[in-house]
Design an enzyme around this catalytic site. Sequence first.
Site, PDB file in Angstrom:
ATOM      1  N   LYS A 128      12.641  25.790  33.039  1.00 43.12           N
ATOM      2  CA  LYS A 128      11.847  26.256  31.900  1.00 43.12           C
ATOM      3  C   LYS A 128      10.431  26.629  32.330  1.00 43.12           C
ATOM      4  O   LYS A 128       9.843  25.999  33.204  1.00 43.12           O
ATOM      5  CB  LYS A 128      11.824  25.165  30.826  1.00 43.12           C
ATOM      6  CG  LYS A 128      11.173  25.579  29.499  1.00 43.12           C
ATOM      7  CD  LYS A 128      11.278  24.446  28.501  1.00 43.12           C
ATOM      8  CE  LYS A 128      10.558  24.753  27.201  1.00 43.12           C
ATOM      9  NZ  LYS A 128      10.674  23.629  26.236  1.00 43.12           N
ATOM     10  N   SER A 168      12.254  24.345  21.856  1.00 40.61           N
ATOM     11  CA  SER A 168      11.486  25.333  22.588  1.00 40.61           C
ATOM     12  C   SER A 168      12.110  25.746  23.921  1.00 40.61           C
ATOM     13  O   SER A 168      11.611  26.650  24.577  1.00 40.61           O
ATOM     14  CB  SER A 168      10.070  24.807  22.846  1.00 40.61           C
ATOM     15  OG  SER A 168      10.097  23.658  23.671  1.00 40.61           O
ATOM     16  N   SER A 217      13.540  19.838  21.601  1.00 39.93           N
ATOM     17  CA  SER A 217      13.487  21.142  22.271  1.00 39.93           C
ATOM     18  C   SER A 217      14.539  21.377  23.338  1.00 39.93           C
ATOM     19  O   SER A 217      14.684  22.496  23.813  1.00 39.93           O
ATOM     20  CB  SER A 217      12.101  21.357  22.897  1.00 39.93           C
ATOM     21  OG  SER A 217      11.154  21.557  21.885  1.00 39.93           O
TER      22      SER A 217
END
Length: 466
Positions: free
Chosen positions: A81, A156, A180
């Site tokens: 990420k 997220s 997330s």
Amino acid sequence: MTERLADLTAVELVSRYQEGSLSPVEVLEDVLARVDSLEPRLCALYAPDPTAARAAARDSEYRWRTGEPAGPLDGVPVTVKENIATRGTPVPQGTAAADLTPATDDAPAAARLRASGAVIFSKTTMPEYGMLSSGVSTFHHLSRNPWDPARTPGGSSAGAGAAAAAGYGPIHLGTDIGGSIRLPAGWCGVVGLKPTHGRVAVGNPYPGRAIGPLARTAADAALALTVISGPDRRDYTSLPPLPDSTSHGNSDNPALDPQGLRIGLLLDAGLGLPVDPEVSAAVSAAATLLEKAGAIVEPIPPIITRAMLDGLDHFWRVRSAYDINAIPEGRRTKVLPEIRRWVSTATELTAFDVFHGYSQMHAMAVAVDAAFATYDFILSPVAPITAFPAELAYPTDDPLKPFEHIAFTVPYNMSTHPAATVNCGFSSTGLPIGLQIAAPRFNDLAALRLAAYVDSLVPDHRPWPA
């Protein structure tokens, strides 16, 4: 039918590398071909580096040929990420307001992937400051859900969820402060794990934040966890290595037999968005399958209260306002309008409100711990709804009501308990429905083992979206 190497699991890849029937170079090329085919529509990646990845794959191929693999993930294509720092790449945190200075070092989790020989071929996208459960960002292109590109992959860890479902290699690292990892995993139909807090060193710890894997199988998630877990001097909250660091989620870590397990079933969070009947039905059906297999399943009342969720909102609102106000004024206007609207109300909160909000995060942790007093696991939906339209920043479309969908997930961030998600069915429109499996602290692998068992029981397995 031609074998699609991009769809092989990490466990399968390592086995094939070991026997010499497959090369990391071949696998990476198939993954990059998949990316070329789907990425223009999904927009899951940030800063892909195929040149460096090809060099890493060649190095891995040599190590396997000489019988000296670097570690359990040698030659496995992975993504990380965007907000998990990797050497030489800026960390914009999803916002155009960011300073784009390249990171000088790998974050602990990324460093452990490299040390294990994993081929990090790209980062993945995230929304503005990671404070949205969507892919909406002023920096990245809008990420979309492979099952239905009109829908969000969640956030997220938006790009990570989309990449896992699309088959951009088998393992993807995400971060989770309120859901997330689990929200995109649930909405994209993959396995995700928010580990016990400290299980994976984050480098810049703060309440609730965790790093964990997203993958198509629980075995791959377990394999990734064993590689990235363990202490690091940069994170004072980091824990010792997993008790069984050789357990990779396959034959050494089989699916968990539910016979005699005491399981709490939470179908109503007691607040937030109402649970879609299709979501409730799919989660209930999975619980029934476990009950038939010998588990003792009992409905439980809501764990947290409205005061707890609102208090957390107040604390995060002020914290985010502080961070944004530290940005030079010329860049501050580039922050997503919905985020600016949310933090604009922070000045209305008193010091008492902020302290009370922080105390409610502690109250949430105490409530979760009490709920585990008589249960081995707690099952619930991951989210009350299926994936919402991709263009919306929030499912409520209201920046002043940003957390109405995280009442099932955020309690375990505050309490530090591990929680995994696994697909347990599909809606009438073909969207995945996620089941959350929360476990007592430090029982991360047990949560994944039960996820593997649920996956083996659920009858509705569909081909991955192409």
